[in-house]
Design a protein around this motif. Structure first.
Motif, mmCIF file in Angstrom:
data_model
loop_
_atom_site.group_PDB
_atom_site.id
_atom_site.type_symbol
_atom_site.label_atom_id
_atom_site.label_comp_id
_atom_site.label_asym_id
_atom_site.label_seq_id
_atom_site.Cartn_x
_atom_site.Cartn_y
_atom_site.Cartn_z
ATOM 1 N N GLU A 21 0.834 -1.203 0.000
ATOM 2 C CA GLU A 21 0.000 0.000 0.000
ATOM 3 C C GLU A 21 0.870 1.255 0.000
ATOM 4 O O GLU A 21 0.578 2.227 -0.701
ATOM 5 C CB GLU A 21 -0.934 0.001 1.207
ATOM 6 N N GLU A 22 1.944 1.228 0.769
ATOM 7 C CA GLU A 22 2.868 2.358 0.822
ATOM 8 C C GLU A 22 3.555 2.554 -0.528
ATOM 9 O O GLU A 22 3.752 3.692 -0.965
ATOM 10 C CB GLU A 22 3.912 2.132 1.916
ATOM 11 N N ILE A 58 11.570 0.194 -0.738
ATOM 12 C CA ILE A 58 10.360 -0.612 -0.538
ATOM 13 C C ILE A 58 10.381 -1.829 -1.467
ATOM 14 O O ILE A 58 10.095 -2.954 -1.041
ATOM 15 C CB ILE A 58 9.098 0.232 -0.762
ATOM 16 N N LYS A 59 10.750 -1.609 -2.736
ATOM 17 C CA LYS A 59 10.812 -2.723 -3.674
ATOM 18 C C LYS A 59 11.866 -3.742 -3.254
ATOM 19 O O LYS A 59 11.670 -4.952 -3.400
ATOM 20 C CB LYS A 59 11.104 -2.219 -5.082
ATOM 21 N N TYR A 61 12.843 -4.421 -0.158
ATOM 22 C CA TYR A 61 12.299 -5.176 0.970
ATOM 23 C C TYR A 61 11.297 -6.221 0.486
ATOM 24 O O TYR A 61 11.330 -7.372 0.923
ATOM 25 C CB TYR A 61 11.634 -4.236 1.975
ATOM 26 N N LEU A 62 10.413 -5.815 -0.424
ATOM 27 C CA LEU A 62 9.396 -6.748 -0.921
ATOM 28 C C LEU A 62 10.024 -7.899 -1.703
ATOM 29 O O LEU A 62 9.570 -9.042 -1.589
ATOM 30 C CB LEU A 62 8.391 -6.006 -1.790
ATOM 31 N N SER A 63 11.059 -7.626 -2.476
ATOM 32 C CA SER A 63 11.671 -8.695 -3.262
ATOM 33 C C SER A 63 12.432 -9.671 -2.365
ATOM 34 O O SER A 63 12.499 -10.860 -2.656
ATOM 35 C CB SER A 63 12.607 -8.130 -4.323
ATOM 36 N N ASN A 64 12.987 -9.182 -1.264
ATOM 37 C CA ASN A 64 13.688 -10.077 -0.350
ATOM 38 C C ASN A 64 12.729 -10.913 0.478
ATOM 39 O O ASN A 64 13.110 -11.965 0.982
ATOM 40 C CB ASN A 64 14.607 -9.294 0.575
ATOM 41 N N ASN A 65 11.499 -10.479 0.620
ATOM 42 C CA ASN A 65 10.535 -11.189 1.453
ATOM 43 C C ASN A 65 9.363 -11.728 0.647
ATOM 44 O O ASN A 65 8.283 -11.918 1.168
ATOM 45 C CB ASN A 65 10.008 -10.253 2.545
ATOM 46 N N LYS A 66 9.565 -11.999 -0.629
ATOM 47 C CA LYS A 66 8.460 -12.465 -1.460
ATOM 48 C C LYS A 66 8.110 -13.928 -1.210
ATOM 49 O O LYS A 66 7.060 -14.386 -1.615
ATOM 50 C CB LYS A 66 8.760 -12.240 -2.930
ATOM 51 N N ASN A 67 8.941 -14.662 -0.526
ATOM 52 C CA ASN A 67 8.660 -16.073 -0.256
ATOM 53 C C ASN A 67 7.766 -16.282 0.955
ATOM 54 O O ASN A 67 7.479 -17.396 1.337
ATOM 55 C CB ASN A 67 9.963 -16.856 -0.085
ATOM 56 N N ILE A 68 7.303 -15.198 1.554
ATOM 57 C CA ILE A 68 6.478 -15.306 2.759
ATOM 58 C C ILE A 68 5.044 -15.599 2.363
ATOM 59 O O ILE A 68 4.519 -15.090 1.446
ATOM 60 C CB ILE A 68 6.547 -14.005 3.579
#
Length: 68
Positions: A21-22, A58-59, A61-68
């Motif tokens: 959202e951010e 932000i991108k 962080y999201l790419s590093n945590n996409k396996n969640i």
């Protein structure tokens, strides 16, 4: 033990959702700043760089945590 893992996964999903959202909000802000810069209305050009870096972080962080 299982309840703890489930609650942690739920918190991570909430964080991921809030980051998405951010990201949408910051992308919209960057678009508006670009339009203002092209029209010659933007006097604080350093904001473009600041917002671009926010988008990148932000991108990242999201790419590093996409396996969640």
């Amino acid at each position: 033990m299982n309840k703890i893992i489930k609650s942690l996964n739920q918190k991570k999903k909430n964080v991921i959702t809030s980051f998405k959202e951010e990201l949408i909000k910051v992308l919209r802000e960057y678009f508006n700043l670009r339009i203002q810069a092209k029209a010659g209305q933007l006097k604080q050009l350093h904001l473009l760089k600041k917002v671009r870096r926010n988008i990148a972080s932000i991108k990242h962080y999201l790419s590093n945590n996409k396996n969640i």
